[in-house]
Design a protein around this motif. Structure first.
Motif, PDB file in Angstrom:
ATOM      1  N   SER A  50     -61.819  58.086 -21.562  1.00 40.97           N
ATOM      2  CA  SER A  50     -62.445  57.356 -22.673  1.00 40.97           C
ATOM      3  C   SER A  50     -61.414  56.863 -23.678  1.00 40.97           C
ATOM      4  O   SER A  50     -61.566  55.790 -24.269  1.00 40.97           O
ATOM      5  N   GLY A  51     -60.377  57.668 -23.916  1.00 41.88           N
ATOM      6  CA  GLY A  51     -59.403  57.307 -24.943  1.00 41.88           C
ATOM      7  C   GLY A  51     -60.040  57.231 -26.314  1.00 41.88           C
ATOM      8  O   GLY A  51     -59.588  56.496 -27.193  1.00 41.88           O
ATOM      9  N   SER A  52     -61.099  58.029 -26.515  1.00 38.12           N
ATOM     10  CA  SER A  52     -61.886  57.934 -27.736  1.00 38.12           C
ATOM     11  C   SER A  52     -61.644  59.134 -28.639  1.00 38.12           C
ATOM     12  O   SER A  52     -62.085  60.249 -28.344  1.00 38.12           O
ATOM     13  N   GLU A  53     -60.965  58.896 -29.762  1.00 37.39           N
ATOM     14  CA  GLU A  53     -60.736  59.963 -30.731  1.00 37.39           C
ATOM     15  C   GLU A  53     -62.054  60.438 -31.331  1.00 37.39           C
ATOM     16  O   GLU A  53     -62.252  61.626 -31.567  1.00 37.39           O
ATOM     17  N   SER A  54     -62.981  59.507 -31.560  1.00 41.83           N
ATOM     18  CA  SER A  54     -64.269  59.876 -32.153  1.00 41.83           C
ATOM     19  C   SER A  54     -65.063  60.787 -31.226  1.00 41.83           C
ATOM     20  O   SER A  54     -65.775  61.685 -31.685  1.00 41.83           O
ATOM     21  N   LYS A  55     -64.947  60.583 -29.926  1.00 43.95           N
ATOM     22  CA  LYS A  55     -65.659  61.444 -28.968  1.00 43.95           C
ATOM     23  C   LYS A  55     -65.108  62.870 -29.043  1.00 43.95           C
ATOM     24  O   LYS A  55     -65.870  63.843 -29.017  1.00 43.95           O
ATOM     25  N   GLU A 154     -54.161  62.157 -29.855  1.00 47.64           N
ATOM     26  CA  GLU A 154     -53.479  60.963 -29.356  1.00 47.64           C
ATOM     27  C   GLU A 154     -53.762  60.779 -27.870  1.00 47.64           C
ATOM     28  O   GLU A 154     -53.964  61.752 -27.135  1.00 47.64           O
ATOM     29  N   PHE A 155     -53.740  59.516 -27.464  1.00 50.42           N
ATOM     30  CA  PHE A 155     -53.877  59.183 -26.056  1.00 50.42           C
ATOM     31  C   PHE A 155     -52.663  58.363 -25.640  1.00 50.42           C
ATOM     32  O   PHE A 155     -52.397  57.298 -26.220  1.00 50.42           O
ATOM     33  N   LEU A 156     -51.920  58.879 -24.660  1.00 52.65           N
ATOM     34  CA  LEU A 156     -50.693  58.231 -24.200  1.00 52.65           C
ATOM     35  C   LEU A 156     -50.682  58.136 -22.680  1.00 52.65           C
ATOM     36  O   LEU A 156     -51.150  59.044 -21.991  1.00 52.65           O
ATOM     37  N   THR A 157     -50.120  57.051 -22.167  1.00 50.28           N
ATOM     38  CA  THR A 157     -49.870  56.981 -20.733  1.00 50.28           C
ATOM     39  C   THR A 157     -48.603  57.768 -20.419  1.00 50.28           C
ATOM     40  O   THR A 157     -47.836  58.116 -21.320  1.00 50.28           O
ATOM     41  N   PHE A 158     -48.377  58.040 -19.151  1.00 54.07           N
ATOM     42  CA  PHE A 158     -47.127  58.698 -18.760  1.00 54.07           C
ATOM     43  C   PHE A 158     -45.924  57.806 -19.079  1.00 54.07           C
ATOM     44  O   PHE A 158     -44.802  58.287 -19.170  1.00 54.07           O
ATOM     45  N   GLY A 159     -46.185  56.518 -19.254  1.00 51.83           N
ATOM     46  CA  GLY A 159     -45.123  55.583 -19.649  1.00 51.83           C
ATOM     47  C   GLY A 159     -44.949  55.502 -21.153  1.00 51.83           C
ATOM     48  O   GLY A 159     -44.269  54.598 -21.646  1.00 51.83           O
ATOM     49  N   ASN A 160     -45.583  56.435 -21.891  1.00 53.18           N
ATOM     50  CA  ASN A 160     -45.464  56.552 -23.345  1.00 53.18           C
ATOM     51  C   ASN A 160     -46.061  55.359 -24.082  1.00 53.18           C
ATOM     52  O   ASN A 160     -45.577  54.951 -25.141  1.00 53.18           O
ATOM     53  N   VAL A 161     -47.143  54.800 -23.527  1.00 52.88           N
ATOM     54  CA  VAL A 161     -47.868  53.701 -24.168  1.00 52.88           C
ATOM     55  C   VAL A 161     -49.159  54.252 -24.749  1.00 52.88           C
ATOM     56  O   VAL A 161     -49.939  54.902 -24.048  1.00 52.88           O
ATOM     57  N   HIS A 162     -49.396  53.991 -26.037  1.00 56.87           N
ATOM     58  CA  HIS A 162     -50.641  54.431 -26.670  1.00 56.87           C
ATOM     59  C   HIS A 162     -51.807  53.602 -26.138  1.00 56.87           C
ATOM     60  O   HIS A 162     -51.677  52.400 -25.899  1.00 56.87           O
ATOM     61  N   TYR A 163     -52.948  54.259 -25.967  1.00 60.41           N
ATOM     62  CA  TYR A 163     -54.155  53.521 -25.581  1.00 60.41           C
ATOM     63  C   TYR A 163     -55.345  54.112 -26.317  1.00 60.41           C
ATOM     64  O   TYR A 163     -55.273  55.193 -26.911  1.00 60.41           O
ATOM     65  N   SER A 164     -56.454  53.380 -26.295  1.00 58.46           N
ATOM     66  CA  SER A 164     -57.663  53.820 -26.990  1.00 58.46           C
ATOM     67  C   SER A 164     -58.869  53.387 -26.184  1.00 58.46           C
ATOM     68  O   SER A 164     -58.747  52.881 -25.061  1.00 58.46           O
ATOM     69  N   SER A 165     -60.046  53.549 -26.770  1.00 64.70           N
ATOM     70  CA  SER A 165     -61.278  53.178 -26.068  1.00 64.70           C
ATOM     71  C   SER A 165     -61.369  51.674 -25.849  1.00 64.70           C
ATOM     72  O   SER A 165     -62.191  51.215 -25.048  1.00 64.70           O
ATOM     73  N   TYR A 166     -60.546  50.895 -26.535  1.00 64.31           N
ATOM     74  CA  TYR A 166     -60.578  49.447 -26.346  1.00 64.31           C
ATOM     75  C   TYR A 166     -59.767  48.991 -25.134  1.00 64.31           C
ATOM     76  O   TYR A 166     -59.880  47.857 -24.708  1.00 64.31           O
ATOM     77  N   ARG A 167     -58.932  49.882 -24.628  1.00 65.41           N
ATOM     78  CA  ARG A 167     -58.206  49.551 -23.402  1.00 65.41           C
ATOM     79  C   ARG A 167     -58.299  50.739 -22.457  1.00 65.41           C
ATOM     80  O   ARG A 167     -57.674  51.773 -22.691  1.00 65.41           O
ATOM     81  N   LYS A 168     -59.055  50.598 -21.412  1.00 71.31           N
ATOM     82  CA  LYS A 168     -59.260  51.685 -20.465  1.00 71.31           C
ATOM     83  C   LYS A 168     -58.593  51.354 -19.137  1.00 71.31           C
ATOM     84  O   LYS A 168     -58.759  50.258 -18.608  1.00 71.31           O
ATOM     85  N   ARG A 171     -62.255  52.663 -15.207  1.00 68.02           N
ATOM     86  CA  ARG A 171     -63.630  52.500 -15.676  1.00 68.02           C
ATOM     87  C   ARG A 171     -64.441  53.699 -15.190  1.00 68.02           C
ATOM     88  O   ARG A 171     -64.389  54.042 -14.018  1.00 68.02           O
ATOM     89  N   HIS A 172     -65.201  54.325 -16.100  1.00 61.43           N
ATOM     90  CA  HIS A 172     -65.929  55.517 -15.678  1.00 61.43           C
ATOM     91  C   HIS A 172     -67.290  55.615 -16.358  1.00 61.43           C
ATOM     92  O   HIS A 172     -67.529  55.006 -17.414  1.00 61.43           O
ATOM     93  N   LEU A 173     -68.169  56.376 -15.738  1.00 60.56           N
ATOM     94  CA  LEU A 173     -69.493  56.667 -16.294  1.00 60.56           C
ATOM     95  C   LEU A 173     -69.748  58.164 -16.206  1.00 60.56           C
ATOM     96  O   LEU A 173     -69.343  58.811 -15.232  1.00 60.56           O
ATOM     97  N   VAL A 174     -70.440  58.696 -17.207  1.00 58.64           N
ATOM     98  CA  VAL A 174     -70.826  60.106 -17.224  1.00 58.64           C
ATOM     99  C   VAL A 174     -72.345  60.204 -17.118  1.00 58.64           C
ATOM    100  O   VAL A 174     -73.064  59.531 -17.871  1.00 58.64           O
ATOM    101  N   ILE A 175     -72.818  61.034 -16.195  1.00 58.49           N
ATOM    102  CA  ILE A 175     -74.251  61.296 -16.052  1.00 58.49           C
ATOM    103  C   ILE A 175     -74.441  62.777 -16.335  1.00 58.49           C
ATOM    104  O   ILE A 175     -74.174  63.629 -15.491  1.00 58.49           O
ATOM    105  N   ASP A 176     -74.877  63.095 -17.548  1.00 54.54           N
ATOM    106  CA  ASP A 176     -74.978  64.491 -17.975  1.00 54.54           C
ATOM    107  C   ASP A 176     -76.435  64.943 -17.910  1.00 54.54           C
ATOM    108  O   ASP A 176     -77.258  64.535 -18.735  1.00 54.54           O
ATOM    109  N   ASN A 177     -76.739  65.789 -16.925  1.00 56.36           N
ATOM    110  CA  ASN A 177     -78.095  66.311 -16.771  1.00 56.36           C
ATOM    111  C   ASN A 177     -78.187  67.766 -17.216  1.00 56.36           C
ATOM    112  O   ASN A 177     -79.202  68.421 -17.010  1.00 56.36           O
ATOM    113  N   SER A 178     -77.110  68.262 -17.828  1.00 53.82           N
ATOM    114  CA  SER A 178     -77.067  69.683 -18.191  1.00 53.82           C
ATOM    115  C   SER A 178     -77.539  69.939 -19.615  1.00 53.82           C
ATOM    116  O   SER A 178     -77.930  71.048 -19.951  1.00 53.82           O
ATOM    117  N   THR A 179     -77.503  68.913 -20.457  1.00 53.03           N
ATOM    118  CA  THR A 179     -77.792  69.117 -21.871  1.00 53.03           C
ATOM    119  C   THR A 179     -79.290  69.170 -22.157  1.00 53.03           C
ATOM    120  O   THR A 179     -80.088  68.538 -21.464  1.00 53.03           O
TER     121      THR A 179
END
Length: 529
Positions: A50-55, A154-168, A171-179
């Motif tokens: 996700s690269g999402s600090e808010s999450k 912080e979110f970093l690639t192994f190449g030391n590049v910062h990323y966030s939820s605006y650059r993924k 692509r992934h989806l979460v299906i949470d049936n446990s909550t």
């Protein structure tokens, strides 16, 4: 399939101090004891992709940090409780199959000396250097409280590049049936699905702006007559909510046949979300990774079969599933399973299980396989009669039940012994096989299992060919009791042989103790060692 996750390394994350798991390219079934960390692994992948600090902050850094790591810091002498000695939390996701040209350079690198150059993504939770002065002061004056508020994400690639939820990068989806918060989980899924289909940030901003404009137009036109009167009389007006809690992404839902997903039952929602995520009509909007929490929840037996067939047919996404289901674990191929145990420092995989045995469990009854896989000590028996009576026999010998000693008894049928023994051998499960000699102990109980026996697996049987079955052994050791219990039947042994389960049930109900056959007692003693 393009990029996929081949490994995750966790450091000071939830219950994991240092933990590494290797994954399959297509399907990964994560199983384990309660509180072993199955959901934590799914969440870790979600955080990094996700690269999402808010999450992360919505869960709370204090809920992610390993308790032992924070306690060890607080247990240090005051002079040693310095910024330099504060623990870090890291999640490293290693990738394979990276072919996208811009991503290759950004993802490739190494973040510590001695590591092999790799492709990957990292989430780091570390002390915030911008607050170092305040942090030092806090450590000098505070006692017994860990300084979570002074950490940054912080979110970093192994190449030391910062990323966030605006650059993924995946692509992934979460299906949470446990909550228990099922509507919240559904809302999160809809939002993530929308972002998959509108991945360009400029397009999202344009659509959000348009949505706000329409709300403003509606408010100004349709509510004007009401508000003019209300405001003039009382100074109040009605308005349409705006802000981060009421925007296009929060107001969206998914419809099937013009019915909102929220209108369906919980089980049907599970199926709809999974089918939406694993749409086999390949397009640029399909996720690279699908994370599914406890797909068995709320599904009927038949619907479960449909869901398993849907997951099995998916080929374009890498799938991660956490589950407690025997059926899902076996039907989706035990070789895809990763076993997480609270008592071990490493996960265990069944990748080396033979294809023949994996195929057997895909078709065989799956009632007990997961219980067997997660047990430490197991007694395998042939049929219902042994299963019914062994608990009483164990209690009569030790004055406590098998489960009190962490012993699991499974009735699997004699033809399946070798399949379970193969798994037990790979996983190091202490396994006692208790079976009939069927009038030939050497052939049926010794030669038959010569390739399966080791220090953790042993076969127990009556060495006398005349005592060819469990019922005969029980009768010989407990003649007077059996003659009394089965007094209305002519030949008592014949009745026990023809009505095995019923006879075993009647004996299991007795308050008086039964004498276990010697080979059964030996199995009990051995499994406790």
């Amino acid at each position: 399939m393009g990029s996929w996750i081949n490994k995750i390394v966790l450091h000071n994350y939830r219950r994991f101090t240092d933990y590494e798991i290797e994954f399959n390219e297509e399907k990964n079934i994560i199983v384990g004891d309660n509180e072993a960390g199955k959901s934590s692994i799914i969440s870790a992948i979600d955080f990094v992709l996700s690269g999402s600090e808010s999450k992360v902050k919505s869960v709370g850094i204090d809920n992610l940090f390993n308790y032992s790591a924070t306690k060890s810091f607080l247990d240090l002498d005051k002079a040693q409780r310095t910024v330099a000695n504060l623990p870090n939390l890291t999640i490293d996701v290693y990738l394979s199959g990276v072919t996208d040209a811009p991503s290759v350079a950004d993802l490739h690198g190494k973040f510590k000396d001695g590591m092999k150059l790799s492709y990957g993504l990292r989430m780091l939770v570390t002390p915030n250097s911008e607050l170092e002065t305040e942090l030092k002061e806090y450590l000098e004056t505070s006692e017994g409280v860990f300084p979570y508020d002074f950490y940054k994400v912080e979110f970093l690639t192994f190449g030391n590049v910062h990323y966030s939820s605006y650059r993924k990068f995946l692509r992934h989806l979460v299906i949470d049936n446990s909550t228990d918060r099922f509507d919240y989980a559904t809302g999160g899924f809809v939002k993530d699905a929308y972002q998959l289909h509108v991945s360009d940030v400029k397009d999202r901003a344009r659509l959000e702006s348009s949505y706000r404009l329409h709300k403003s137009t509606y408010e100004g036109a349709s509510l004007k007559s009401i508000n003019d009167t209300l405001e003039k009389a009382e100074g109040y007006t009605f308005g349409i909510r705006s802000g981060i809690k009421s925007n296009l992404e929060t107001d969206l839902t998914i419809y099937r046949d013009k019915i909102s997903i929220e209108s369906f039952g919980l089980g049907e929602r599970v199926f709809i979300k999974t089918k939406f995520a694993l749409n086999n009509k390949k397009s640029k909007h399909d996720p690279d990774v699908v994370l599914i929490e406890e797909p068995e929840n709320h599904l009927s037996h038949n619907r479960m079969h449909e869901l398993i067939d849907l997951i099995k047919s998916s080929q374009d996404a890498q799938i991660f599933i956490s589950t407690h289901s025997n059926m899902i674990s076996s039907r989706l191929d035990l070789r895809n399973c990763v076993f997480i145990r609270k008592t071990t420092k490493k996960p265990v995989s069944l990748k080396s299980l033979t294809a023949d045995t994996a195929a057997f469990f895909q078709k065989a009854p799956s009632v007990s396989i997961l219980d067997f896989l997660l047990a430490d000590r197991v007694i395998l028996v042939e049929g219902a009669a042994e299963y019914i009576l062994f608990r009483k026999l164990y209690s009569d010998v030790f004055t406590k039940y098998p489960e009190d000693d962490g012993v699991y008894i499974a009735s699997i049928g004699g033809l399946s012994f070798k399949r379970y023994m193969e798994i037990g051998k790979l996983l190091g499960i202490r396994t006692a096989v208790v079976r009939d000699n069927d009038k030939d102990p050497q052939k049926n109980c010794i030669d038959n299992y010569s390739n399966y026996i080791d220090s953790m697996i042993k076969v127990f049987y009556d060495p006398d060919a005349k005592n060819y079955t469990f019922e005969k052994c029980i009768y010989e050791q407990n003649k007077s009791v059996c003659d009394t219990v089965f007094s209305t039947h002519g030949d008592k042994l014949s009745y026990m042989l023809s009505s095995k389960a019923e006879a075993a049930f009647l004996l299991s109900e007795l308050k008086d103790k039964l004498v276990a056959p010697e080979y059964v007692q030996e199995a009990f003693e051995w499994i406790k060692e």
